[in-house]
Design a protein around this motif. Structure first.
Motif, mmCIF file in Angstrom:
data_model
loop_
_atom_site.group_PDB
_atom_site.id
_atom_site.type_symbol
_atom_site.label_atom_id
_atom_site.label_comp_id
_atom_site.label_asym_id
_atom_site.label_seq_id
_atom_site.Cartn_x
_atom_site.Cartn_y
_atom_site.Cartn_z
ATOM 1 N N VAL A 1 -8.099 4.088 -12.451
ATOM 2 C CA VAL A 1 -6.646 3.870 -12.394
ATOM 3 C C VAL A 1 -6.265 3.407 -10.989
ATOM 4 C CG1 VAL A 1 -4.381 4.935 -12.672
ATOM 5 C CG2 VAL A 1 -6.275 5.647 -14.146
ATOM 6 N N PRO A 2 -5.541 2.303 -10.863
ATOM 7 C CA PRO A 2 -5.168 1.790 -9.530
ATOM 8 C C PRO A 2 -4.006 2.565 -8.923
ATOM 9 C CG PRO A 2 -4.277 0.353 -11.224
ATOM 10 C CD PRO A 2 -5.089 1.396 -11.949
ATOM 11 N N TRP A 3 -4.229 3.851 -8.604
ATOM 12 C CA TRP A 3 -3.173 4.717 -8.096
ATOM 13 C C TRP A 3 -2.462 4.157 -6.862
ATOM 14 C CZ3 TRP A 3 -1.742 8.339 -11.332
ATOM 15 C CH2 TRP A 3 -2.675 8.898 -12.210
ATOM 16 N N PRO A 4 -3.167 3.550 -5.901
ATOM 17 C CA PRO A 4 -2.447 3.073 -4.705
ATOM 18 C C PRO A 4 -1.394 2.007 -5.001
ATOM 19 C CG PRO A 4 -4.797 3.236 -4.262
ATOM 20 C CD PRO A 4 -4.628 3.405 -5.743
ATOM 21 N N ARG A 5 -1.446 1.386 -6.159
ATOM 22 C CA ARG A 5 -0.464 0.365 -6.493
ATOM 23 C C ARG A 5 0.852 0.965 -6.988
ATOM 24 N NH1 ARG A 5 -3.360 -4.844 -9.131
ATOM 25 N NH2 ARG A 5 -1.479 -5.735 -8.211
ATOM 26 N N LEU A 6 0.866 2.292 -7.158
ATOM 27 C CA LEU A 6 2.043 2.989 -7.658
ATOM 28 C C LEU A 6 2.661 3.838 -6.562
ATOM 29 C CD1 LEU A 6 3.901 4.100 -9.944
ATOM 30 C CD2 LEU A 6 2.088 5.773 -10.416
#
Length: 274
Positions: free
Chosen positions: A82-87
């Protein structure tokens, strides 16, 4: 922001999400999408399911069925995928001054954490200072958050979300307790964010000062989408520059989640993720 994703990949897709808690149906098949550069308001009366939907979007509440996808990745999948840093997530101001005492810079630096990262990256302090400068609080970086005004605390939370340089911002009543000057500064910041291709989901009771930014409004009632289209006009007096928006939706299911949304905690992965 990270490099812009392919146009075929939407920042956020909510696909037939249903949430049942203790036998009570909270969300009843909610679907919505948010495109790059789009600002979407999430609206509805207290108890309509907005808080539960936001918690599903940011990975705190795992849907009973359906899927939430962040840039094409299922948020119920493996944590590392999951690309958490993009959120970036901005909770209501009530979370800012509670918990362990911390300075504004320390709270903002904690936003560099993600569901898969438990230590800030190198240069976290410099990024925190830069984020505070973006919200006009670089001169308060060493002040304890609890001594700041309500509007300043809210701006600290905005800076905490921005420190990751995200592509998608989810904000819960971001203008609450802000004076008119802070509201204008935050509105200008979000306008610049979307102009550069960022996507925004913002929980609102009234469009207020953010009305010119809104592309769509998704209105919930009894856990279902009843409108997805043009934002409704503000109620009389709610579009005045000095109107204060003090709305706090609180449901029984929110209480267990509140602790993990305190500043300083990393954005959690969905329950049961491996």
């Amino acid at each position: 922001m990270a490099e812009a994703p392919p146009t075929s990949v939407r920042p956020l897709e909510v696909d037939d999400v249903r949430v049942t808690i203790d036998g009570q149906r909270i969300l009843r098949g909610v679907s919505l999408t948010v495109a790059a550069g789009e600002c979407v308001a999430l609206m509805g009366p207290n108890g309509s399911g907005k808080s539960t939907l936001v918690r599903s979007i940011v990975g705190v509440r795992r849907p009973t069925s359906g899927a939430v996808r962040l840039y094409g990745r299922d948020m119920a999948g493996r944590r590392s995928s999951v690309p958490w840093p993009r959120l970036g997530y901005v909770p209501q101001r009530a979370s800012a001054g509670s918990g362990v005492p911390a300075t504004a810079r320390e709270v903002v630096a904690a936003g560099d954490l993600a569901g898969w990262r438990w230590r800030p990256r190198s240069g976290a302090d410099a990024r925190a200072r830069a984020a505070l400068a973006r919200v006009g609080l670089d001169d308060r970086e060493n002040d304890p958050v609890h001594v700041l005004s309500g509007g300043q605390q809210q701006r600290v939370l905005v800076a905490r979300a921005l420190v990751r340089d995200p592509d998608l911002l989810v904000l819960d009543e971001p203008l609450s307790a802000m004076d008119s000057a802070s509201q204008r500064a935050t509105t200008d910041l979000l306008a610049d964010f979307t102009a550069r291709g960022g996507a925004v989901v913002v929980v609102l009771h009234e469009p207020g000062p953010l009305a010119p930014l809104l592309d769509r409004a998704v209105v919930l009632r009894h856990g279902a989408v009843v409108h997805d289209g043009a934002p409704p006009p503000p109620a009389p007096g709610h579009d005045e520059p000095d109107h204060r928006h003090h709305h706090h939706e609180d449901t029984t299911e929110d209480a267990p989640a509140r602790a993990v949304l305190e500043p300083g905690a990393p954005l959690p992965a969905p329950r049961g993720a491996i």
